[in-house]
Design a protein around this motif. Structure first.
Motif, PDB file in Angstrom:
ATOM      1  N   ALA A  25      -0.765  -6.751  13.284  1.00 52.02           N
ATOM      2  CA  ALA A  25       0.574  -7.156  12.846  1.00 52.02           C
ATOM      3  C   ALA A  25       0.857  -6.652  11.436  1.00 52.02           C
ATOM      4  O   ALA A  25       1.960  -6.183  11.131  1.00 52.02           O
ATOM      5  N   GLN A  26      -0.160  -6.711  10.567  1.00 49.76           N
ATOM      6  CA  GLN A  26      -0.003  -6.228   9.198  1.00 49.76           C
ATOM      7  C   GLN A  26       0.292  -4.729   9.204  1.00 49.76           C
ATOM      8  O   GLN A  26       1.190  -4.247   8.516  1.00 49.76           O
ATOM      9  N   MET A  27      -0.441  -3.968  10.027  1.00 52.82           N
ATOM     10  CA  MET A  27      -0.224  -2.532  10.118  1.00 52.82           C
ATOM     11  C   MET A  27       1.187  -2.238  10.611  1.00 52.82           C
ATOM     12  O   MET A  27       1.868  -1.357  10.102  1.00 52.82           O
ATOM     13  N   HIS A  59      -1.670 -13.594   6.785  1.00 50.86           N
ATOM     14  CA  HIS A  59      -3.020 -13.368   6.280  1.00 50.86           C
ATOM     15  C   HIS A  59      -3.813 -12.630   7.337  1.00 50.86           C
ATOM     16  O   HIS A  59      -3.773 -13.005   8.513  1.00 50.86           O
ATOM     17  N   VAL A  60      -4.526 -11.595   6.902  1.00 51.14           N
ATOM     18  CA  VAL A  60      -5.318 -10.838   7.860  1.00 51.14           C
ATOM     19  C   VAL A  60      -6.620 -11.594   8.107  1.00 51.14           C
ATOM     20  O   VAL A  60      -7.454 -11.753   7.222  1.00 51.14           O
ATOM     21  N   THR A  61      -6.768 -12.144   9.330  1.00 51.99           N
ATOM     22  CA  THR A  61      -7.981 -12.900   9.648  1.00 51.99           C
ATOM     23  C   THR A  61      -8.742 -12.257  10.807  1.00 51.99           C
ATOM     24  O   THR A  61      -9.933 -12.485  10.956  1.00 51.99           O
ATOM     25  N   GLY A  62      -8.061 -11.493  11.621  1.00 51.36           N
ATOM     26  CA  GLY A  62      -8.751 -10.893  12.761  1.00 51.36           C
ATOM     27  C   GLY A  62      -8.000  -9.653  13.193  1.00 51.36           C
ATOM     28  O   GLY A  62      -7.138  -9.156  12.460  1.00 51.36           O
ATOM     29  N   TRP A  63      -8.317  -9.162  14.390  1.00 46.30           N
ATOM     30  CA  TRP A  63      -7.703  -7.930  14.853  1.00 46.30           C
ATOM     31  C   TRP A  63      -6.213  -8.087  15.061  1.00 46.30           C
ATOM     32  O   TRP A  63      -5.443  -7.199  14.722  1.00 46.30           O
ATOM     33  N   GLN A 121       1.036 -12.625  -9.093  1.00 48.17           N
ATOM     34  CA  GLN A 121       1.225 -13.025  -7.698  1.00 48.17           C
ATOM     35  C   GLN A 121       1.899 -11.924  -6.901  1.00 48.17           C
ATOM     36  O   GLN A 121       1.643 -11.758  -5.710  1.00 48.17           O
ATOM     37  N   ARG A 122       2.804 -11.165  -7.549  1.00 48.78           N
ATOM     38  CA  ARG A 122       3.616 -10.187  -6.828  1.00 48.78           C
ATOM     39  C   ARG A 122       2.963  -8.823  -6.733  1.00 48.78           C
ATOM     40  O   ARG A 122       3.264  -8.057  -5.828  1.00 48.78           O
ATOM     41  N   LEU A 123       2.110  -8.498  -7.714  1.00 47.87           N
ATOM     42  CA  LEU A 123       1.586  -7.139  -7.818  1.00 47.87           C
ATOM     43  C   LEU A 123       0.818  -6.683  -6.572  1.00 47.87           C
ATOM     44  O   LEU A 123       0.998  -5.542  -6.142  1.00 47.87           O
ATOM     45  N   PRO A 124      -0.032  -7.542  -5.956  1.00 50.87           N
ATOM     46  CA  PRO A 124      -0.786  -7.052  -4.791  1.00 50.87           C
ATOM     47  C   PRO A 124       0.106  -6.511  -3.683  1.00 50.87           C
ATOM     48  O   PRO A 124      -0.170  -5.421  -3.152  1.00 50.87           O
ATOM     49  N   GLN A 125       1.222  -7.211  -3.364  1.00 49.23           N
ATOM     50  CA  GLN A 125       2.096  -6.733  -2.291  1.00 49.23           C
ATOM     51  C   GLN A 125       2.656  -5.359  -2.630  1.00 49.23           C
ATOM     52  O   GLN A 125       2.690  -4.463  -1.794  1.00 49.23           O
ATOM     53  N   THR A 126       3.111  -5.192  -3.899  1.00 56.51           N
ATOM     54  CA  THR A 126       3.649  -3.894  -4.297  1.00 56.51           C
ATOM     55  C   THR A 126       2.580  -2.818  -4.207  1.00 56.51           C
ATOM     56  O   THR A 126       2.824  -1.731  -3.679  1.00 56.51           O
ATOM     57  N   MET A 127       1.395  -3.123  -4.696  1.00 59.40           N
ATOM     58  CA  MET A 127       0.354  -2.101  -4.708  1.00 59.40           C
ATOM     59  C   MET A 127      -0.030  -1.712  -3.284  1.00 59.40           C
ATOM     60  O   MET A 127      -0.228  -0.537  -2.986  1.00 59.40           O
ATOM     61  N   ILE A 128      -0.141  -2.701  -2.382  1.00 60.53           N
ATOM     62  CA  ILE A 128      -0.560  -2.400  -1.013  1.00 60.53           C
ATOM     63  C   ILE A 128       0.467  -1.501  -0.334  1.00 60.53           C
ATOM     64  O   ILE A 128       0.138  -0.440   0.191  1.00 60.53           O
ATOM     65  N   VAL A 129       1.718  -1.900  -0.389  1.00 59.77           N
ATOM     66  CA  VAL A 129       2.734  -1.149   0.347  1.00 59.77           C
ATOM     67  C   VAL A 129       3.107   0.133  -0.401  1.00 59.77           C
ATOM     68  O   VAL A 129       2.970   1.240   0.119  1.00 59.77           O
ATOM     69  N   VAL A 130       3.541  -0.022  -1.647  1.00 58.20           N
ATOM     70  CA  VAL A 130       4.094   1.118  -2.366  1.00 58.20           C
ATOM     71  C   VAL A 130       2.992   2.058  -2.830  1.00 58.20           C
ATOM     72  O   VAL A 130       3.123   3.281  -2.763  1.00 58.20           O
TER      73      VAL A 130
END
Lengths: 278, 331
Positions: free
Chosen positions: B193-195, B184-188, B106-115
């Motif tokens: 906001a995610q960026m 959750h990224v759903t649109g622009w 559950q945690r790995l995706p956040q670490t991989m995306i950011v770090v």
């Protein structure tokens, strides 16, 4: 670089910080633990030039005392790491029989996940050591030994290479021919010849020890609130970054200056020892 | 070369066994009883049953063997679908009573995306900056690069993060102070906001990576550019671009590649600090919260997985070097 760097900048920075933490409290004799609940969360005033925290304790006095802890950990952990590293590096460089196992050990330590292991050690062993040696001495011993015991590998590798090259030199061979014993050989002929890389390792080791202690304290597994290091003060200040930025930025800046002083001292020493690279 | 690779490969497994044993022993010898905080009115037989339920019934070597079996056979088996879930005991967290691997997954995706993306950005920036500053030695960009490299070693991520949060999140309000992992990224709009929320943690981490690698890259590039074959290439009238990017770059990468490979697992160490500042609920934060709660199975598993990543990165750099440097192939 056009001109050779001198270690003046690093020395001046470290001396300034040492004066701040050692002589500072004599000039600024406010007790760091003295609470003044009427003067909580103050900004810069004449009574408190850097403001006060949520219990009304003077930030300047706390920074001075905190720096003593941070710099002492850096110094002692560096001395431990450099002694270990020198012992292992010189032994591996001088003896062919010890070389294999010692370098295997060094590789093993280099593969350890250091920050997680230090966090585990600091979290799990703090209570029993505090019971045995008292809260302050126990914690100090735990943190310096843990950091120093896991920071010697770089020194050991560099010194092993230096000593191996040294062993081929004629004066070492001559010394061996006339029957110089190992302790005297190390003390008289080897240590003086490797003084330059040793100094570089020591300066860089001090920087990384200060940073490692700050990281542990910053994550809440280092020093306790009643004996705050700069890292601990940063940890306490970070949640209040919006309202009272100075509480996090001052200790952070001091950690950075200490690390910068030590690294630039190390870099300048390296340039002096090897003018071709400068 | 093959024997060298095989020797390195053969060293991997004993190294990992020793490291996992060291981690297990550290947790084992640590005083403190996971049952210490329970009320003393619990009868001894119930207490013994609870200990058994936590897996503490057996002596330490048996538990280490059990954990190793679960780690090496059971968990990969379940992940690959060979072993049915529920047949064999898995590594369970003491806090959630759920499998540790589920927590990590559950945690790995956040670490991989950011770090992870911070590391990639940092490495690319370092290579570019290294090439540029070696190309124009003594120029403004060279001085900026060397200055950054000198600062980068001394700048701890917790201080750069505090400064950046104060300037960009609090004063300018360009970015949020806390990373919202429920986004959750759903649109622009949500993408923007995610960026925005990724910008500060990625800057902090990649600044550190760039600073550390630029130093090696610049030195290696300067060394290569002084070689005679570069002079020969210049004499042939090759374009500067070709000389730099084709002839010099490959040779300069030889000393830099191990630095990049060995730095990669350090992103987990960086993750521990950065995630706790920005509130990213990744693997680093999992380690910190589990350690505070005394959830030893999670701590042990996460730490060993980081060690596995370090050893594999070492191996990858050892195996990749002969491909980059033909001189190493015959050795």
């Amino acid at each position: 670089m056009l001109r050779r760097r001198v270690p003046l900048f690093g020395i001046a920075l470290l001396a300034g910080l040492a004066a701040f933490v050692l002589i500072g409290p004599l000039i600024w004799p406010v007790a760091p633990t003295q609470m003044d609940l009427l003067a909580r969360n103050q900004g810069a005033t004449w009574a408190h030039p850097l403001g006060t925290d949520q219990l009304g304790r003077d930030l300047m006095a706390r920074l001075m005392v905190g720096g003593r802890v941070s710099l002492a950990v850096g110094l002692v952990a560096m001395l431990l790491a450099v002694s270990f590293g020198t012992a292992i590096g010189v032994a591996a460089g001088m003896s062919r029989r010890l070389d294999g196992p010692l370098m295997r050990l060094t590789d093993l330590f280099l593969a350890l996940p250091l920050l997680p292991l230090l966090l585990i050690a600091a979290a799990l062993f703090r209570a029993p050591l505090a019971v045995r040696f008292g809260p302050e001495a126990g914690l100090f011993a735990l943190i310096t030994i843990a950091i120093g015991g896991t920071a010697w590998m770089g020194t050991a590798r560099i010194l092993r290479g230096e000593v191996r090259a040294l062993m081929q030199r004629d004066y070492i061979r001559a010394a061996r021919t006339i029957g110089t014993r190992a302790p005297q050989m190390i003390w008289r002929h080897i240590l003086p010849a490797i003084a330059a890389p040793l100094g570089v390792s020591a300066a860089l080791g001090m920087a990384s020890a200060i940073l490692m202690e700050s990281a542990l304290s910053f994550l809440g597994f280092g020093f306790a609130p009643d004996m705050p290091s700069w890292g601990r003060l940063l940890y306490e200040g970070t949640p209040h970054l919006g309202a009272y930025p100075g509480r996090a930025l001052w200790p952070g800046a001091l950690i950075t200056l200490a690390a910068l002083g030590a690294t630039s001292l190390g870099d300048a020493l390296r340039d002096m020892a090897d003018p071709r690279r400068a | 070369m093959r024997s060298h690779a095989l020797r390195r490969l053969a060293m991997t497994i004993p190294t990992l066994l020793v490291i996992s044993a060291i981690i297990f022993a550290l947790l084992e010898f640590a005083p403190g009883d996971p049952m210490a905080q329970l009320p003393s009115t619990i009868p001894p037989d119930v207490r013994a049953e609870m200990r058994a339920a936590l897996g503490l019934g057996q002596p330490a070597p048996v538990r280490y063997g059990m954990w190793l079996w679960q780690m090496v056979v059971v968990e990969p088996g379940i992940a690959l679908g060979i072993v049915a879930d529920g047949d064999t005991p898995r590594i369970l967290s003491w806090q959630t009573r759920g499998p540790v691997m589920t927590l990590i997954a559950q945690r790995l995706p956040q670490t991989m995306i950011v770090v992870g993306s911070a590391y990639i950005i940092g490495v690319i920036a370092a290579i570019g900056l290294g090439i540029l500053s070696a190309r124009r030695q003594g120029s403004a960009i060279d001085r900026a690069g060397t200055g950054l490299a000198a600062m980068g070693y001394a700048l701890p991520p917790f201080f750069t993060a505090a400064v950046l949060i104060y300037v960009f999140a609090i004063q300018l309000e360009w970015a949020p102070t806390i990373y919202d992992t429920t986004l959750h990224v759903t649109g622009w709009n949500s993408f923007a906001a995610q960026m925005r929320q990724m910008a500060l943690p990625i800057t902090v981490l990649s600044l550190q990576t760039t600073a550390q690698i630029t130093r090696y890259m610049r030195a290696a590039m300067l060394d290569t550019l002084g070689q005679e074959y570069i002079l020969a290439a210049r004499a042939k009238g090759l374009r500067e671009r070709t000389i730099l990017m084709v002839h010099a770059l490959r040779n300069s990468m030889i000393p830099v590649l191990p630095v990049i490979a060995l730095g990669a697992p350090q992103i987990f160490a960086g993750a521990i600090i950065t995630e706790s500042i920005f509130g990213v609920n990744g693997v680093g934060q999992l380690l910190i919260t589990s350690l505070s709660a005394g959830d030893l199975p999670v701590v042990q598993t996460v730490t060993v997985l980081i060690a596995v990543a370090i050893v594999l990165a070492n191996l990858a750099s050892d195996l990749a070097l002969p491909w980059l440097d033909p001189r190493l192939r015959d050795a």
